[in-house]
Design a protein around this motif. Sequence first.
Motif, PDB file in Angstrom:
ATOM      1  N   ILE A   7       0.866  -1.109   0.037  1.00  0.00           N
ATOM      2  CA  ILE A   7      -0.044  -0.087  -0.396  1.00  0.00           C
ATOM      3  C   ILE A   7       0.938   1.344  -0.139  1.00  0.00           C
ATOM      4  O   ILE A   7       1.803   1.340   1.041  1.00  0.00           O
ATOM      5  CB  ILE A   7      -0.899   0.103   1.055  1.00  0.00           C
ATOM      6  CG1 ILE A   7      -1.992  -1.307   1.216  1.00  0.00           C
ATOM      7  CG2 ILE A   7      -1.885   0.843   1.551  1.00  0.00           C
ATOM      8  CD1 ILE A   7      -2.417  -1.666   2.101  1.00  0.00           C
ATOM      9  N   SER A  33      -7.127   0.643   3.290  1.00  0.00           N
ATOM     10  CA  SER A  33      -6.930  -0.749   2.200  1.00  0.00           C
ATOM     11  C   SER A  33      -6.093  -0.945   3.053  1.00  0.00           C
ATOM     12  O   SER A  33      -6.252  -2.425   2.936  1.00  0.00           O
ATOM     13  CB  SER A  33      -6.131   0.465   1.361  1.00  0.00           C
ATOM     14  OG  SER A  33      -6.374   0.663   0.368  1.00  0.00           O
ATOM     15  N   TYR A  36      -8.476  -3.446   3.862  1.00  0.00           N
ATOM     16  CA  TYR A  36      -9.015  -4.629   3.259  1.00  0.00           C
ATOM     17  C   TYR A  36      -7.884  -5.983   3.623  1.00  0.00           C
ATOM     18  O   TYR A  36      -8.182  -6.965   3.134  1.00  0.00           O
ATOM     19  CB  TYR A  36      -9.111  -3.983   1.954  1.00  0.00           C
ATOM     20  CG  TYR A  36      -9.974  -4.537   1.101  1.00  0.00           C
ATOM     21  CD1 TYR A  36     -11.229  -4.795   0.642  1.00  0.00           C
ATOM     22  CD2 TYR A  36      -8.585  -5.030   0.402  1.00  0.00           C
ATOM     23  CE1 TYR A  36     -11.420  -6.040  -0.260  1.00  0.00           C
ATOM     24  CE2 TYR A  36      -9.059  -6.220  -1.155  1.00  0.00           C
ATOM     25  CZ  TYR A  36     -10.118  -6.328  -1.130  1.00  0.00           C
ATOM     26  OH  TYR A  36     -10.862  -6.810  -2.231  1.00  0.00           O
ATOM     27  N   LEU A 102      -2.932  -2.232  -3.461  1.00  0.00           N
ATOM     28  CA  LEU A 102      -3.910  -1.282  -3.168  1.00  0.00           C
ATOM     29  C   LEU A 102      -3.667  -0.017  -3.336  1.00  0.00           C
ATOM     30  O   LEU A 102      -3.129   0.279  -2.240  1.00  0.00           O
ATOM     31  CB  LEU A 102      -4.355  -2.201  -1.653  1.00  0.00           C
ATOM     32  CG  LEU A 102      -4.474  -3.787  -1.742  1.00  0.00           C
ATOM     33  CD1 LEU A 102      -5.265  -3.583  -0.811  1.00  0.00           C
ATOM     34  CD2 LEU A 102      -5.570  -3.962  -3.070  1.00  0.00           C
ATOM     35  N   GLN A 103      -4.043   0.759  -3.796  1.00  0.00           N
ATOM     36  CA  GLN A 103      -3.812   2.184  -3.291  1.00  0.00           C
ATOM     37  C   GLN A 103      -4.938   3.317  -2.286  1.00  0.00           C
ATOM     38  O   GLN A 103      -6.415   3.095  -2.890  1.00  0.00           O
ATOM     39  CB  GLN A 103      -4.291   2.697  -5.436  1.00  0.00           C
ATOM     40  CG  GLN A 103      -2.989   3.054  -6.171  1.00  0.00           C
ATOM     41  CD  GLN A 103      -3.372   3.148  -7.499  1.00  0.00           C
ATOM     42  OE1 GLN A 103      -2.218   4.063  -8.115  1.00  0.00           O
ATOM     43  NE2 GLN A 103      -4.431   3.655  -7.940  1.00  0.00           N
ATOM     44  N   PRO A 104      -4.556   3.715  -1.807  1.00  0.00           N
ATOM     45  CA  PRO A 104      -5.382   4.540  -0.639  1.00  0.00           C
ATOM     46  C   PRO A 104      -6.038   5.053  -0.689  1.00  0.00           C
ATOM     47  O   PRO A 104      -7.484   5.424  -0.316  1.00  0.00           O
ATOM     48  CB  PRO A 104      -4.159   4.653   0.173  1.00  0.00           C
ATOM     49  CG  PRO A 104      -3.245   4.936  -0.022  1.00  0.00           C
ATOM     50  CD  PRO A 104      -3.093   3.772  -1.260  1.00  0.00           C
ATOM     51  N   PRO A 107     -10.382   3.768  -2.253  1.00  0.00           N
ATOM     52  CA  PRO A 107     -10.543   2.786  -0.802  1.00  0.00           C
ATOM     53  C   PRO A 107     -11.292   1.905  -0.798  1.00  0.00           C
ATOM     54  O   PRO A 107     -12.065   0.975   0.505  1.00  0.00           O
ATOM     55  CB  PRO A 107     -10.322   3.636   0.586  1.00  0.00           C
ATOM     56  CG  PRO A 107     -11.437   4.966  -0.201  1.00  0.00           C
ATOM     57  CD  PRO A 107     -11.349   4.732  -1.521  1.00  0.00           C
ATOM     58  N   ARG A 109     -13.804  -1.164  -1.605  1.00  0.00           N
ATOM     59  CA  ARG A 109     -13.953  -2.753  -2.770  1.00  0.00           C
ATOM     60  C   ARG A 109     -14.264  -3.472  -2.083  1.00  0.00           C
ATOM     61  O   ARG A 109     -14.581  -4.268  -1.368  1.00  0.00           O
ATOM     62  CB  ARG A 109     -12.320  -3.337  -2.608  1.00  0.00           C
ATOM     63  CG  ARG A 109     -10.800  -2.436  -3.056  1.00  0.00           C
ATOM     64  CD  ARG A 109      -9.876  -2.913  -2.633  1.00  0.00           C
ATOM     65  NE  ARG A 109      -8.553  -1.988  -2.769  1.00  0.00           N
ATOM     66  CZ  ARG A 109      -8.282  -0.991  -2.903  1.00  0.00           C
ATOM     67  NH1 ARG A 109      -8.681  -1.255  -1.060  1.00  0.00           N
ATOM     68  NH2 ARG A 109      -7.036  -0.092  -3.103  1.00  0.00           N
ATOM     69  N   LEU A 171      -7.777  -2.625  -7.653  1.00  0.00           N
ATOM     70  CA  LEU A 171      -6.696  -3.157  -7.318  1.00  0.00           C
ATOM     71  C   LEU A 171      -5.702  -3.665  -8.474  1.00  0.00           C
ATOM     72  O   LEU A 171      -6.142  -3.969  -9.759  1.00  0.00           O
ATOM     73  CB  LEU A 171      -7.443  -4.312  -6.856  1.00  0.00           C
ATOM     74  CG  LEU A 171      -6.679  -5.865  -6.419  1.00  0.00           C
ATOM     75  CD1 LEU A 171      -8.111  -6.153  -4.948  1.00  0.00           C
ATOM     76  CD2 LEU A 171      -6.007  -6.858  -7.473  1.00  0.00           C
TER      77      LEU A 171
END
Length: 224
Positions: A7, A33, A36, A102-104, A107, A109, A171
């Motif tokens: 992340i 994130s 998750y 995973l890009q914050p 957020p 998903r 993702l």
Amino acid sequence: MKTIIVIPARGGSKRLPNKNVLALGDLPLIAHSILYAKANLHLADAIYITTDDATIKEIALSYGVNVIDRPSEISGDLEPTVSAVKHVLESINETVETVILLQPTNPLRPKTLLEDCINAYNEKACDSVFTVSQSHHKLGKIENDKFKPFNYTPGQRSQDLEPLFFENGLLYITNATSVLNNEIMTTNGFPFKINHEFSTIDIDTQADLDYANYILEKSNLNLI
């Protein structure tokens, strides 16, 4: 160690200062994130946050995940995300085969998205998987102050448009060799299609954050 979740969360943001620690619902943006990732640790071996920011680092450590201190030279506005992910691979003393990104700023998903994408990654025998969504907009270019339709002819119905897709940022899965070669979306990558209201959320401005809070409240979901 075969699979890690990364992340990337730098501190600097011009359009929305300190966005990764601002509140989305009851949690800092970065925490969504992280949670998750933790909920999907049966699919990975470790979670790494890469950051140059002390506050983000403190939040990440409070959730019990690993933190890689990102050097300032790869923390600027123009630095591609792959630089931070590559730095993680070069910083840990483990052999990694697969990287989940995973890009914050994306957020929210669906719960099963990571598992579904992992299955596609294995079944397609590809170098990468990345999520895309269909665009239903009539798009065009402006050249010499003239609008030129790109994916439609004037008067054409929206439902008759040629299907075009956008990279939604939810993702990414990439083999480690590709990351070390500065690639996340590879030529031999598989576009995983997802049409979901979460795919329209990409937080760069206050309006984006307000919209994300609206969707989160409207959905009334236990996401983790």
